[in-house]
Scaffold this motif. Structure first.
Motif, PDB file in Angstrom:
ATOM      1  N   LEU A  13     145.232 -19.291  52.137  1.00  0.00           N
ATOM      2  CA  LEU A  13     145.483 -17.944  51.633  1.00  0.00           C
ATOM      3  C   LEU A  13     144.674 -17.668  50.372  1.00  0.00           C
ATOM      4  CD1 LEU A  13     147.126 -15.300  51.824  1.00  0.00           C
ATOM      5  CD2 LEU A  13     148.851 -16.415  50.412  1.00  0.00           C
ATOM      6  N   VAL A  14     144.628 -18.621  49.455  1.00  0.00           N
ATOM      7  CA  VAL A  14     143.860 -18.449  48.217  1.00  0.00           C
ATOM      8  C   VAL A  14     142.376 -18.297  48.526  1.00  0.00           C
ATOM      9  CG1 VAL A  14     143.128 -19.645  46.105  1.00  0.00           C
ATOM     10  CG2 VAL A  14     145.543 -19.587  46.729  1.00  0.00           C
ATOM     11  N   VAL A  15     141.856 -19.096  49.444  1.00  0.00           N
ATOM     12  CA  VAL A  15     140.435 -19.008  49.797  1.00  0.00           C
ATOM     13  C   VAL A  15     140.122 -17.655  50.430  1.00  0.00           C
ATOM     14  CG1 VAL A  15     138.662 -19.961  51.328  1.00  0.00           C
ATOM     15  CG2 VAL A  15     140.109 -21.505  50.000  1.00  0.00           C
ATOM     16  N   VAL A  16     140.991 -17.187  51.314  1.00  0.00           N
ATOM     17  CA  VAL A  16     140.782 -15.884  51.955  1.00  0.00           C
ATOM     18  C   VAL A  16     140.806 -14.770  50.914  1.00  0.00           C
ATOM     19  CG1 VAL A  16     141.843 -14.206  53.532  1.00  0.00           C
ATOM     20  CG2 VAL A  16     141.584 -16.589  54.223  1.00  0.00           C
ATOM     21  N   LEU A  17     141.756 -14.830  49.995  1.00  0.00           N
ATOM     22  CA  LEU A  17     141.829 -13.804  48.948  1.00  0.00           C
ATOM     23  C   LEU A  17     140.610 -13.847  48.036  1.00  0.00           C
ATOM     24  CD1 LEU A  17     145.619 -13.841  47.979  1.00  0.00           C
ATOM     25  CD2 LEU A  17     144.349 -12.051  49.165  1.00  0.00           C
ATOM     26  N   LEU A  18     140.104 -15.037  47.756  1.00  0.00           N
ATOM     27  CA  LEU A  18     138.908 -15.141  46.926  1.00  0.00           C
ATOM     28  C   LEU A  18     137.679 -14.578  47.646  1.00  0.00           C
ATOM     29  CD1 LEU A  18     139.321 -18.676  45.294  1.00  0.00           C
ATOM     30  CD2 LEU A  18     139.428 -16.453  44.142  1.00  0.00           C
ATOM     31  N   PHE A  20     137.603 -12.297  50.269  1.00  0.00           N
ATOM     32  CA  PHE A  20     137.678 -10.889  50.627  1.00  0.00           C
ATOM     33  C   PHE A  20     138.250  -9.998  49.538  1.00  0.00           C
ATOM     34  CE2 PHE A  20     137.847 -13.087  54.761  1.00  0.00           C
ATOM     35  CZ  PHE A  20     136.733 -12.517  55.333  1.00  0.00           C
ATOM     36  N   GLY A  21     138.971 -10.536  48.614  1.00  0.00           N
ATOM     37  CA  GLY A  21     139.600  -9.715  47.582  1.00  0.00           C
ATOM     38  C   GLY A  21     140.885  -9.097  48.073  1.00  0.00           C
ATOM     39  N   ARG A  22     141.720  -8.655  47.132  1.00  0.00           N
ATOM     40  CA  ARG A  22     143.024  -8.108  47.502  1.00  0.00           C
ATOM     41  C   ARG A  22     142.920  -6.803  48.267  1.00  0.00           C
ATOM     42  NH1 ARG A  22     146.815  -7.034  42.794  1.00  0.00           N
ATOM     43  NH2 ARG A  22     147.682  -5.548  44.252  1.00  0.00           N
ATOM     44  N   GLY A  23     142.005  -5.927  47.875  1.00  0.00           N
ATOM     45  CA  GLY A  23     141.924  -4.605  48.502  1.00  0.00           C
ATOM     46  C   GLY A  23     141.130  -4.588  49.790  1.00  0.00           C
ATOM     47  N   LYS A  24     140.342  -5.610  50.016  1.00  0.00           N
ATOM     48  CA  LYS A  24     139.457  -5.614  51.179  1.00  0.00           C
ATOM     49  C   LYS A  24     140.200  -5.855  52.492  1.00  0.00           C
ATOM     50  CE  LYS A  24     135.218  -5.506  52.689  1.00  0.00           C
ATOM     51  NZ  LYS A  24     134.447  -4.296  52.684  1.00  0.00           N
ATOM     52  N   ILE A  25     141.218  -6.677  52.482  1.00  0.00           N
ATOM     53  CA  ILE A  25     141.937  -7.016  53.718  1.00  0.00           C
ATOM     54  C   ILE A  25     142.636  -5.787  54.315  1.00  0.00           C
ATOM     55  CG2 ILE A  25     143.788  -8.427  54.702  1.00  0.00           C
ATOM     56  CD1 ILE A  25     142.930 -10.618  52.705  1.00  0.00           C
ATOM     57  N   PRO A  26     143.393  -4.986  53.534  1.00  0.00           N
ATOM     58  CA  PRO A  26     143.982  -3.774  54.122  1.00  0.00           C
ATOM     59  C   PRO A  26     142.916  -2.777  54.607  1.00  0.00           C
ATOM     60  CG  PRO A  26     145.102  -4.310  52.088  1.00  0.00           C
ATOM     61  CD  PRO A  26     143.913  -5.215  52.186  1.00  0.00           C
ATOM     62  N   GLU A  27     141.793  -2.731  53.894  1.00  0.00           N
ATOM     63  CA  GLU A  27     140.708  -1.842  54.305  1.00  0.00           C
ATOM     64  C   GLU A  27     140.141  -2.279  55.664  1.00  0.00           C
ATOM     65  OE1 GLU A  27     136.237  -0.990  52.727  1.00  0.00           O
ATOM     66  OE2 GLU A  27     137.815  -1.102  51.214  1.00  0.00           O
ATOM     67  N   LEU A  28     139.972  -3.575  55.841  1.00  0.00           N
ATOM     68  CA  LEU A  28     139.492  -4.092  57.130  1.00  0.00           C
ATOM     69  C   LEU A  28     140.474  -3.800  58.251  1.00  0.00           C
ATOM     70  CD1 LEU A  28     138.073  -7.570  56.058  1.00  0.00           C
ATOM     71  CD2 LEU A  28     136.774  -5.609  56.855  1.00  0.00           C
ATOM     72  N   MET A  29     141.760  -3.944  57.971  1.00  0.00           N
ATOM     73  CA  MET A  29     142.775  -3.659  58.986  1.00  0.00           C
ATOM     74  C   MET A  29     142.796  -2.174  59.337  1.00  0.00           C
ATOM     75  SD  MET A  29     144.331  -6.247  60.116  1.00  0.00           S
ATOM     76  CE  MET A  29     143.112  -7.499  59.981  1.00  0.00           C
ATOM     77  N   GLY A  30     142.604  -1.319  58.344  1.00  0.00           N
ATOM     78  CA  GLY A  30     142.551   0.125  58.600  1.00  0.00           C
ATOM     79  C   GLY A  30     141.347   0.490  59.455  1.00  0.00           C
ATOM     80  N   ASP A  31     140.199  -0.132  59.177  1.00  0.00           N
ATOM     81  CA  ASP A  31     139.009   0.116  59.983  1.00  0.00           C
ATOM     82  C   ASP A  31     139.213  -0.359  61.416  1.00  0.00           C
ATOM     83  OD1 ASP A  31     137.755   1.217  57.798  1.00  0.00           O
ATOM     84  OD2 ASP A  31     136.604  -0.593  57.311  1.00  0.00           O
ATOM     85  N   MET A  32     139.894  -1.479  61.565  1.00  0.00           N
ATOM     86  CA  MET A  32     140.167  -2.000  62.907  1.00  0.00           C
ATOM     87  C   MET A  32     141.077  -1.039  63.671  1.00  0.00           C
ATOM     88  SD  MET A  32     141.998  -5.523  64.025  1.00  0.00           S
ATOM     89  CE  MET A  32     140.654  -6.659  64.100  1.00  0.00           C
ATOM     90  N   ALA A  33     142.084  -0.502  62.998  1.00  0.00           N
ATOM     91  CA  ALA A  33     142.999   0.449  63.640  1.00  0.00           C
ATOM     92  C   ALA A  33     142.257   1.721  64.051  1.00  0.00           C
ATOM     93  CB  ALA A  33     144.156   0.781  62.705  1.00  0.00           C
ATOM     94  N   LYS A  34     141.355   2.215  63.200  1.00  0.00           N
ATOM     95  CA  LYS A  34     140.566   3.399  63.547  1.00  0.00           C
ATOM     96  C   LYS A  34     139.685   3.127  64.755  1.00  0.00           C
ATOM     97  CE  LYS A  34     140.336   5.286  58.890  1.00  0.00           C
ATOM     98  NZ  LYS A  34     139.464   5.538  57.731  1.00  0.00           N
ATOM     99  N   GLY A  35     139.120   1.939  64.819  1.00  0.00           N
ATOM    100  CA  GLY A  35     138.284   1.574  65.960  1.00  0.00           C
ATOM    101  C   GLY A  35     139.072   1.540  67.255  1.00  0.00           C
ATOM    102  N   ILE A  36     140.267   0.992  67.203  1.00  0.00           N
ATOM    103  CA  ILE A  36     141.113   0.932  68.398  1.00  0.00           C
ATOM    104  C   ILE A  36     141.509   2.337  68.840  1.00  0.00           C
ATOM    105  CG2 ILE A  36     143.379   0.204  69.263  1.00  0.00           C
ATOM    106  CD1 ILE A  36     143.028  -2.319  67.490  1.00  0.00           C
ATOM    107  N   LYS A  37     141.858   3.200  67.880  1.00  0.00           N
ATOM    108  CA  LYS A  37     142.237   4.575  68.217  1.00  0.00           C
ATOM    109  C   LYS A  37     141.069   5.326  68.846  1.00  0.00           C
ATOM    110  CE  LYS A  37     145.849   5.248  64.773  1.00  0.00           C
ATOM    111  NZ  LYS A  37     146.245   5.966  63.562  1.00  0.00           N
TER     112      LYS A  37
END
Length: 74
Positions: A13-18, A20-37
């Motif tokens: 978890l620490v490595v992933v956060l380092l 991608f950063g805290r704000g990047k993960i929700p942004e990636l998930m939002g982009d993935m959701a837009k792509g699926i839609k």
């Protein structure tokens, strides 16, 4: 030996956060959701376009001219 302990997961978890950063993960998930839609919308648009296709009839083509064309190709 084959299972991961809580410390392994915390380190991952620490490595992933380092990386991608805290704000990047929700942004990636939002982009993935837009792509699926948009994919689902595109698939439904294709289904509607396929059902709307019709056969075009030409009034200038007769049975005799169709036979002539068939005779020329054989």
């Amino acid at each position: 030996m084959g299972t991961f302990s809580i410390w392994h997961w915390l380190i991952v978890l620490v490595v992933v956060l380092l990386l991608f950063g805290r704000g990047k993960i929700p942004e990636l998930m939002g982009d993935m959701a837009k792509g699926i839609k948009s994919f689902k919308k595109g698939m439904s648009d294709d289904d509607e376009a396929d059902s709307a296709k019709t056969v075009e009839h030409r009034s200038d083509e007769t049975v005799a001219s169709a036979k002539e064309k068939a005779g020329k190709t054989s």
